[in-house]
Design a protein around this motif. Structure first.
Motif: not given
Length: 358
Positions: A99-103, A172-178
């Motif tokens: 799971p990854g999220i784009q902030l 619980g995210f394991q990747v964060v994308e800016i």
């Protein structure tokens, strides 16, 4: 190679077929659940995990209410949003996807209606809000003049990115994308087309990248050393030389981001200048990713009209990118990774519940 794992820091992503962030414009627009993912987002993201994507990046998720593209965008600035994301990340992880999220912060392109309602800017009486930007320059005709961010305002946005990253980790995210692409706030600072400042955040290249680097530093300071950070960039504004951000600028920035602990550059293009004609076609943005990879040795992901399994495999085996991000193709077919595996004679990953479908 499309189904070979990729390790970034201590995180191993099981394959290189990744889901690109795609806004759904479907979050609640008022009440306590404003900005929180709901059953639509769960079903949408869970289907791609079951379908075999190795990494699933959520849509652009706003770090503050005024950072949303539309009132119906996701956000991560409060506890209810964090808890709702936790349900999704748990399912993705249990079913083999990272799971990854784009902030993101939408800057001068914020406060717009849903695309299927025309996407026009919304006034304060229509559920909209005043927008901010590096300079008081509207995105296009019909858009309001944004407020120029003060030094205190810039510090506040940087702090919002860091706070959202901390919440992402707890969710619980394991990747964060800016999100530094597509003409949103970070990209607006990068480009001379939209950044007309004369202070330490405007003018020469070194000043225009300052805000992006401050966001990266703030996020890296709160994000675990063992987990990766991505940065999405628009490699070019598609404007004539000297008028906007260029591929040369992207290569220069990539080297700065690498030195600050960013692990992967997600290479897209456009979005900062209205009315620009872009000649699109299969893999039309891949050469931008390939150039960054060739000139920096950095890990990159390619995106943009990647639709065929053999095309995707060729992008990787030819050394143009380390992973591919699929957008519309995964909207059309959530099970594209499993179909691609069969096309490339690789055993597809599928849930035990679906094994009878062999």
């Amino acid at each position: 190679m499309l189904f070979a794992p990729l390790t970034l820091r201590s995180l191993t992503i099981p394959n290189r077929v990744w889901m690109a962030p795609m806004c759904q414009y479907s979050a609640a627009t008022d009440g306590p659940d404003t900005g929180a993912p709901d059953d639509w987002h769960f079903a949408h993201l869970a289907a791609r995990a079951v379908g075999g994507a190795g990494l699933i990046l959520t849509e652009a998720t706003a770090v503050s209410p005024e950072g949303r593209i539309s009132p119906a965008d996701l956000g991560l600035w409060n506890d209810r949003q964090q808890a709702a994301f936790g349900r999704i990340t748990g399912f993705l992880s249990r079913h083999g996807a990272v799971p990854g999220i784009q902030l993101a912060h939408a800057g001068r392109k914020a406060s717009a209606d849903r695309p299927w309602r025309g996407g026009a800017p919304l006034g304060t009486g229509e559920g909209g809000w005043p927008t901010v930007a590096p300079s008081p320059v509207p995105f296009a005709g019909g858009y309001p003049v944004p407020e120029e961010l003060s030094a205190d305002g810039i510090r506040g946005v940087v702090a919002d990115f860091a706070a959202a990253a901390e919440r992402a980790l707890r969710a619980g995210f394991q990747v964060v994308e800016i999100h530094g692409a597509h003409g949103y706030l970070i990209g607006e600072f990068l480009s001379p087309h939209s950044n007309h400042r004369t202070d330490a955040y405007g003018g020469p290249f070194e000043n225009r990248i300052r805000f992006a680097l401050e966001v990266v530093d703030a996020v890296r300071a709160v994000w675990p050393d063992e987990l990766p950070i991505f940065f999405r960039i628009s490699a070019t504004d598609w404007l004539p030389d000297g008028q906007g951000w260029t591929v040369d600028d992207t290569v220069r920035l990539a080297k700065e981001l690498l030195a600050r602990g960013v692990d992967l550059l997600d290479v897209s293009s456009g979005g900062n200048a209205s009315g620009v004609r872009i000649a699109t076609g299969p893999g039309y943005q891949v050469p931008f990713a390939a150039r960054v990879r060739a000139e920096t040795g950095w890990t990159v992901a390619a995106v943009g009209q990647i639709t065929d399994p053999h095309q995707a495999e060729s992008i990787l085996t030819s050394g143009q990118a380390d992973a591919v991000l699929l957008g519309r193709e995964l909207l059309r077919d959530p099970y594209w990774p499993r179909r691609a595996a069969r096309a490339l004679d690789v055993p597809p990953r599928r849930p035990e519940q679906y094994l009878r479908a062999n």
